[in-house]
Motif scaffolding. Structure first.
Motif, PDB file in Angstrom:
ATOM      1  N   PHE A  87       0.757  -1.084  -0.029  1.00  0.00           N
ATOM      2  CA  PHE A  87      -0.046   0.071  -0.288  1.00  0.00           C
ATOM      3  C   PHE A  87       0.731   1.207   0.273  1.00  0.00           C
ATOM      4  O   PHE A  87       1.906   1.199   0.346  1.00  0.00           O
ATOM      5  CB  PHE A  87      -0.470  -0.147   1.431  1.00  0.00           C
ATOM      6  N   ASN A  88       0.425   2.592   0.214  1.00  0.00           N
ATOM      7  CA  ASN A  88       1.287   3.875   0.157  1.00  0.00           C
ATOM      8  C   ASN A  88       1.614   3.898   1.364  1.00  0.00           C
ATOM      9  O   ASN A  88       0.726   3.123   2.760  1.00  0.00           O
ATOM     10  CB  ASN A  88       0.142   4.811   0.089  1.00  0.00           C
ATOM     11  N   ASP A  89       2.754   4.422   1.635  1.00  0.00           N
ATOM     12  CA  ASP A  89       3.372   4.477   3.030  1.00  0.00           C
ATOM     13  C   ASP A  89       2.557   5.336   4.234  1.00  0.00           C
ATOM     14  O   ASP A  89       1.436   6.199   3.501  1.00  0.00           O
ATOM     15  CB  ASP A  89       4.753   5.670   2.715  1.00  0.00           C
ATOM     16  N   GLY A 115      -3.992   3.403  -0.495  1.00  0.00           N
ATOM     17  CA  GLY A 115      -3.145   3.492  -1.481  1.00  0.00           C
ATOM     18  C   GLY A 115      -3.800   4.710  -2.294  1.00  0.00           C
ATOM     19  O   GLY A 115      -5.165   5.181  -1.845  1.00  0.00           O
ATOM     20  N   SER A 116      -3.987   4.757  -3.545  1.00  0.00           N
ATOM     21  CA  SER A 116      -4.580   5.555  -4.758  1.00  0.00           C
ATOM     22  C   SER A 116      -4.227   5.754  -5.735  1.00  0.00           C
ATOM     23  O   SER A 116      -3.222   4.980  -6.208  1.00  0.00           O
ATOM     24  CB  SER A 116      -3.624   6.973  -4.497  1.00  0.00           C
ATOM     25  N   LYS A 117      -4.860   5.802  -6.904  1.00  0.00           N
ATOM     26  CA  LYS A 117      -4.989   5.733  -8.572  1.00  0.00           C
ATOM     27  C   LYS A 117      -3.828   6.269  -8.534  1.00  0.00           C
ATOM     28  O   LYS A 117      -3.545   6.336 -10.262  1.00  0.00           O
ATOM     29  CB  LYS A 117      -5.975   5.424  -9.095  1.00  0.00           C
ATOM     30  N   ARG A 118      -2.947   7.738  -8.437  1.00  0.00           N
ATOM     31  CA  ARG A 118      -1.683   7.973  -8.947  1.00  0.00           C
ATOM     32  C   ARG A 118      -1.155   8.756  -7.759  1.00  0.00           C
ATOM     33  O   ARG A 118      -1.388   8.419  -6.584  1.00  0.00           O
ATOM     34  CB  ARG A 118      -2.341   9.596  -9.584  1.00  0.00           C
ATOM     35  N   ALA A 119       0.322   9.162  -7.882  1.00  0.00           N
ATOM     36  CA  ALA A 119       0.657   9.839  -7.479  1.00  0.00           C
ATOM     37  C   ALA A 119       0.146  10.896  -6.526  1.00  0.00           C
ATOM     38  O   ALA A 119      -0.353  11.576  -6.447  1.00  0.00           O
ATOM     39  CB  ALA A 119       1.824  10.857  -7.811  1.00  0.00           C
ATOM     40  N   ALA A 120       0.278  10.198  -4.391  1.00  0.00           N
ATOM     41  CA  ALA A 120      -0.206  11.329  -4.020  1.00  0.00           C
ATOM     42  C   ALA A 120       0.617  11.385  -2.459  1.00  0.00           C
ATOM     43  O   ALA A 120       1.005  11.154  -2.823  1.00  0.00           O
ATOM     44  CB  ALA A 120      -1.782  10.874  -4.026  1.00  0.00           C
ATOM     45  N   VAL A 121      -0.385  11.572  -1.224  1.00  0.00           N
ATOM     46  CA  VAL A 121       0.101  11.159  -0.178  1.00  0.00           C
ATOM     47  C   VAL A 121       0.638   9.642   0.239  1.00  0.00           C
ATOM     48  O   VAL A 121      -0.210   8.833   0.083  1.00  0.00           O
ATOM     49  CB  VAL A 121      -0.476  11.763   0.895  1.00  0.00           C
ATOM     50  N   GLY A 122       1.847   9.650   0.657  1.00  0.00           N
ATOM     51  CA  GLY A 122       2.692   8.504   0.573  1.00  0.00           C
ATOM     52  C   GLY A 122       3.698   7.152  -0.288  1.00  0.00           C
ATOM     53  O   GLY A 122       3.092   6.118  -0.213  1.00  0.00           O
ATOM     54  N   GLY A 123       2.686   8.816  -1.670  1.00  0.00           N
ATOM     55  CA  GLY A 123       3.363   7.940  -2.846  1.00  0.00           C
ATOM     56  C   GLY A 123       2.165   7.437  -3.749  1.00  0.00           C
ATOM     57  O   GLY A 123       1.267   7.827  -3.518  1.00  0.00           O
ATOM     58  N   PHE A 124       2.431   5.698  -4.300  1.00  0.00           N
ATOM     59  CA  PHE A 124       1.227   5.934  -5.251  1.00  0.00           C
ATOM     60  C   PHE A 124       1.512   4.761  -5.455  1.00  0.00           C
ATOM     61  O   PHE A 124       2.235   3.657  -6.285  1.00  0.00           O
ATOM     62  CB  PHE A 124       1.792   6.205  -6.970  1.00  0.00           C
ATOM     63  N   GLU A 125       0.466   3.678  -4.855  1.00  0.00           N
ATOM     64  CA  GLU A 125       0.274   1.992  -4.950  1.00  0.00           C
ATOM     65  C   GLU A 125      -1.218   2.017  -5.578  1.00  0.00           C
ATOM     66  O   GLU A 125      -2.002   2.141  -4.966  1.00  0.00           O
ATOM     67  CB  GLU A 125       0.310   1.260  -3.882  1.00  0.00           C
ATOM     68  N   PRO A 126      -1.649   1.345  -6.561  1.00  0.00           N
ATOM     69  CA  PRO A 126      -3.267   1.459  -7.693  1.00  0.00           C
ATOM     70  C   PRO A 126      -3.220  -0.123  -6.973  1.00  0.00           C
ATOM     71  O   PRO A 126      -5.111   0.189  -7.029  1.00  0.00           O
ATOM     72  CB  PRO A 126      -2.366   1.372  -8.831  1.00  0.00           C
ATOM     73  N   THR A 127      -2.726  -0.755  -6.526  1.00  0.00           N
ATOM     74  CA  THR A 127      -3.598  -1.598  -5.324  1.00  0.00           C
ATOM     75  C   THR A 127      -2.963  -2.220  -4.661  1.00  0.00           C
ATOM     76  O   THR A 127      -1.680  -2.016  -4.657  1.00  0.00           O
ATOM     77  CB  THR A 127      -3.343  -2.858  -6.341  1.00  0.00           C
ATOM     78  N   TYR A 494      18.089  -3.870   6.835  1.00  0.00           N
ATOM     79  CA  TYR A 494      17.782  -3.118   8.182  1.00  0.00           C
ATOM     80  C   TYR A 494      16.882  -1.793   7.697  1.00  0.00           C
ATOM     81  O   TYR A 494      16.181  -0.689   8.907  1.00  0.00           O
ATOM     82  CB  TYR A 494      19.301  -2.252   8.852  1.00  0.00           C
ATOM     83  N   ASN A 495      16.817  -1.237   6.985  1.00  0.00           N
ATOM     84  CA  ASN A 495      16.064  -0.535   6.205  1.00  0.00           C
ATOM     85  C   ASN A 495      13.968  -0.587   6.571  1.00  0.00           C
ATOM     86  O   ASN A 495      14.217  -1.751   5.992  1.00  0.00           O
ATOM     87  CB  ASN A 495      15.546  -0.629   4.606  1.00  0.00           C
ATOM     88  N   SER A 496      13.389   0.381   6.621  1.00  0.00           N
ATOM     89  CA  SER A 496      11.859   0.369   7.114  1.00  0.00           C
ATOM     90  C   SER A 496      11.344   0.978   5.604  1.00  0.00           C
ATOM     91  O   SER A 496       9.615   0.662   6.141  1.00  0.00           O
ATOM     92  CB  SER A 496      11.674   1.446   8.697  1.00  0.00           C
ATOM     93  N   GLY A 497      11.898   1.135   4.546  1.00  0.00           N
ATOM     94  CA  GLY A 497      11.529   1.296   3.501  1.00  0.00           C
ATOM     95  C   GLY A 497      11.501   2.269   2.745  1.00  0.00           C
ATOM     96  O   GLY A 497      11.579   2.511   1.553  1.00  0.00           O
ATOM     97  N   ASP A 498      12.434   3.803   3.721  1.00  0.00           N
ATOM     98  CA  ASP A 498      12.517   4.943   3.003  1.00  0.00           C
ATOM     99  C   ASP A 498      13.811   5.028   2.835  1.00  0.00           C
ATOM    100  O   ASP A 498      13.817   5.919   2.392  1.00  0.00           O
ATOM    101  CB  ASP A 498      11.410   5.906   4.166  1.00  0.00           C
ATOM    102  N   GLY A 499      14.938   4.043   3.190  1.00  0.00           N
ATOM    103  CA  GLY A 499      15.587   4.444   3.007  1.00  0.00           C
ATOM    104  C   GLY A 499      17.033   5.421   3.779  1.00  0.00           C
ATOM    105  O   GLY A 499      17.439   5.638   4.064  1.00  0.00           O
ATOM    106  N   VAL A 500      15.962   6.150   4.981  1.00  0.00           N
ATOM    107  CA  VAL A 500      16.909   7.065   5.882  1.00  0.00           C
ATOM    108  C   VAL A 500      16.023   6.186   7.413  1.00  0.00           C
ATOM    109  O   VAL A 500      16.660   6.348   8.016  1.00  0.00           O
ATOM    110  CB  VAL A 500      15.413   8.121   5.597  1.00  0.00           C
ATOM    111  N   HIS A 501      14.841   5.763   7.713  1.00  0.00           N
ATOM    112  CA  HIS A 501      14.790   5.384   8.571  1.00  0.00           C
ATOM    113  C   HIS A 501      14.839   3.653   8.592  1.00  0.00           C
ATOM    114  O   HIS A 501      14.611   2.952   8.067  1.00  0.00           O
ATOM    115  CB  HIS A 501      13.574   6.047   9.011  1.00  0.00           C
TER     116      HIS A 501
END
Length: 615
Positions: A87-89, A115-127, A494-501
């Motif tokens: 899903f989106n972040d 999630g969302s059908k286009r780039a939005a809050v938390g990214g872009f995951e159409p499903t 060790y990556n939570s998914g964003d490469g930062v945390h």
């Protein structure tokens, strides 16, 4: 464990019409068929809004999973759920409470994955989707699906979400989460695929009018006829397990791990198990912990016993005795300054973050300790200078009269191209203030971060590791070694998914490295009396010092003394005298062994400490 772990099996009434041979088989194997309708509840959403009791929580919208989901009684179902289509972040936290008839707790109803059908809050995951596995291919499963998103009146009112449920066959349902209190959509009697899996996929519905096409997944309730056998019971006390020092009147938690136990009875002993006193009965075993107010009975031989409420043979006792002692007025404050890592960003649940783990570790070990977290996401070394952010800087940290300060600044300075020399100059300013206040300062190294190959920023990180170790020596906490890959960026594991945390696994390692510093033991050995103020000569005159036995304490400017205590250097009370006088007090310490003592003056405003010598 003090007692051997006993394994039994949950007994249930077997109908008389069953074949006698089958009954005989069960009596030999001690396994009983459940033969009942079972229910499993799963909450998908924010780690700060966990559903308690017999609810299962999935909090990582990218790769979250839970093995061996528990059912409505807290028994293991054997079913596993995992996010198999990200899903989106993040998570939606703008849901509404569900109607009472749905029996969904508020924490489950008001948050969800999205999630969302286009780039939005938390990214872009159409499903986005989850897969249930370890299902019985011969059993039909029914799914009730819920989500809620309060209508803000902007961006489209219909957020219809379509759910495709796929096992041996496929069923499709849809709902609009923007409704007043939400509702379930249901898929009934779905047989799993031949490999024992059913997948639920969410996406933007046909009638969704939101410009970003947001869709949601908040709750799944599975019901099915459970003909499986109930697995073996197990029970193990995790807290207290020996050597804890708990003060009477303080709140701590009793912890345990259990499987296939519905409820438990809790007891404690103050005489090493000779007698037992009830704490609570029929506590839901799935809670795994119970908040307990420590009783007033002082003991060095205290134990906790936890017993299956349905089978007294299944029980466990603390491995070793712990101590219950009176409130001694001590308080050891450790203050944490930092940015998002210390603030708890990255792990799937906040209590998995290293500061929260450390706080639990210390306070469960000794209730004198208190961890104060002033970390704020996005902070840099400059953010905690005395001239910046007065509620979260070094000056604020020192205002708690701490026994130690820990600074955790992972990578934001490097992200902003702040030079190593500038960072170290900031650290010098902070360290000087701590040293002037006689407060030990511990500083973590930087942590690897994925800078997309930006060598200048990566080099700042690497150079800061060496600079921090050179300046702070044995008070440097290593948050670097083992975490970077060959490019000095964060290892994927060790990556939570964003490469930062960093994720749960990394935070557990960070926690273990902080524990390995033995900060608590250094504090106790250096200041057995905990937080207090040095006796101010302008407020009190203490004489003679050294003394042959008589010590005179003269208050100045109307600062009355309530009581005076003399402590050994290990913190034990050697002498205590009460007073309500403003004129002065004489302490007769002539009967005490010669040597150095810590004299504490207790007033209504504060406690003041001075070292005195008897010779």
């Amino acid at each position: 464990m003090r007692l051997p772990l006993l394994l039994t099996f949950r007994r249930q009434v077997i109908p008389l019409f069953m074949v006698s041979g089958l009954l005989l088989l069960f009596s030999h194997s001690s396994l009983v068929a459940q033969s009942k309708r079972d229910t499993v509840n799963i909450d998908f959403g924010n780690s700060t809004r966990l559903s308690t009791g017999t609810w299962n929580n999935v909090t990582d919208s990218k790769t979250g999973s839970v093995n061996n989901l528990i059912n409505y009684q807290g028994l293991n179902s054997g079913i596993t759920v995992a996010v198999t289509d990200a899903f989106n972040d993040g998570s939606n936290t703008a849901g509404a409470a569900a109607d009472d008839s749905l029996r969904i707790p508020s924490n489950a109803a008001t948050d969800s994955f999205f999630g969302s059908k286009r780039a939005a809050v938390g990214g872009f995951e159409p499903t986005g989707g989850v897969t249930f596995s370890n299902l019985s291919p011969q059993t039909a499963y029914s799914f009730a699906i819920f989500a809620s998103r309060v209508d803000t009146g902007t961006g489209g009112t219909n957020r219809e979400t379509k759910y495709t449920v796929t096992g041996k066959t496929t069923q499709v349902v849809a709902m609009n989460p923007s409704g007043a209190k939400g509702y379930f959509v249901r898929v009934s009697n779905m047989l799993p695929a031949d490999n024992g899996t059913i997948t639920v996929t969410a996406t933007t519905g046909t009638n969704n009018t939101n410009p970003d096409g947001y869709y949601y997944l908040g709750v799944i309730r599975i019901t099915y006829l459970n003909n499986a056998t109930v697995g073996p019971k197990s029970l193990a006390v995790t807290y207290p397990n020996g050597a804890e020092r708990w003060e009477a009147g303080k709140q701590v938690f009793i912890g345990w791990n259990s499987e296939n136990i519905i409820s438990a009875n809790l007891e404690y002993s103050t005489d090493n198990g000779a007698t037992w006193i009830p704490i609570a009965s029929s506590v839901p075993a799935a809670n795994k912990k119970y908040t307990w107010t420590v009783p007033a009975t002082v003991s060095t031989q205290a134990l906790v016993r936890i017993t299956d409420a349905d089978d007294a043979n299944v029980k466990d006792i603390s491995n070793h005795p712990f101590t219950i002692r009176p409130d001694n007025g001590k308080e050891y404050n450790i203050v944490v300054l930092g940015s998002s890592t210390a603030a708890g960003t990255g792990p799937s649940a906040q209590d998995s973050a290293w500061v929260w783990r450390y706080r639990t570790y210390l306070t469960q070990k000794d209730t004198d300790f208190n961890v104060i977290n002033l970390a704020v996401g996005g902070y840099t070394t400059s953010s905690i200078l005395p001239t910046n952010n007065p509620q979260n800087n070094i000056t604020k940290a020192l205002s708690y009269n701490p026994e130690a300060i820990i600074i955790n600044m992972p990578s934001n300075d490097a992200a902003g191209n702040v030079a190593v020399s500038t960072q170290m100059a900031n650290y010098t300013t902070i360290a000087d203030l701590a040293a002037n206040a006689n407060v030990p300062l511990y500083v973590t190294t930087t942590q690897p971060r994925n800078f997309n190959g930006d060598q200048a920023k990566i080099q700042i990180q690497v150079d800061m590791v060496a600079a921090t170790q050179n300046k702070f020596g044995n008070k440097t906490i290593d948050f670097w070694t083992g975490f970077p890959d060959e490019t000095n960026q964060m290892k994927a594991i060790y990556n939570s998914g964003d490469g930062v945390h960093m994720n749960n696994l990394a935070h557990r390692i960070l926690f273990e490295r902080v524990v390995a510093m033995n900060i608590d033991q250094a504090i106790i050995s250096q200041n057995p009396l905990g937080s207090s103020q040095e006796a101010n000569p302008s407020l009190y005159r203490i004489y003679p010092n050294p003394s042959t036995g008589q010590i005179f304490i003269q208050p100045k400017d109307g600062h009355p003394i309530q009581r005076v205590t003399l402590h050994t250097l290990t913190g034990q009370v050697a002498l205590e005298i009460g007073s309500d006088k403003n004129l002065g007090l004489t302490v007769d310490a002539s009967a005490l062994t010669k040597g150095m003592y810590l004299l504490q003056i207790h007033t209504q405003q504060a406690t003041y400490t001075s070292r005195v010598i008897l010779h």
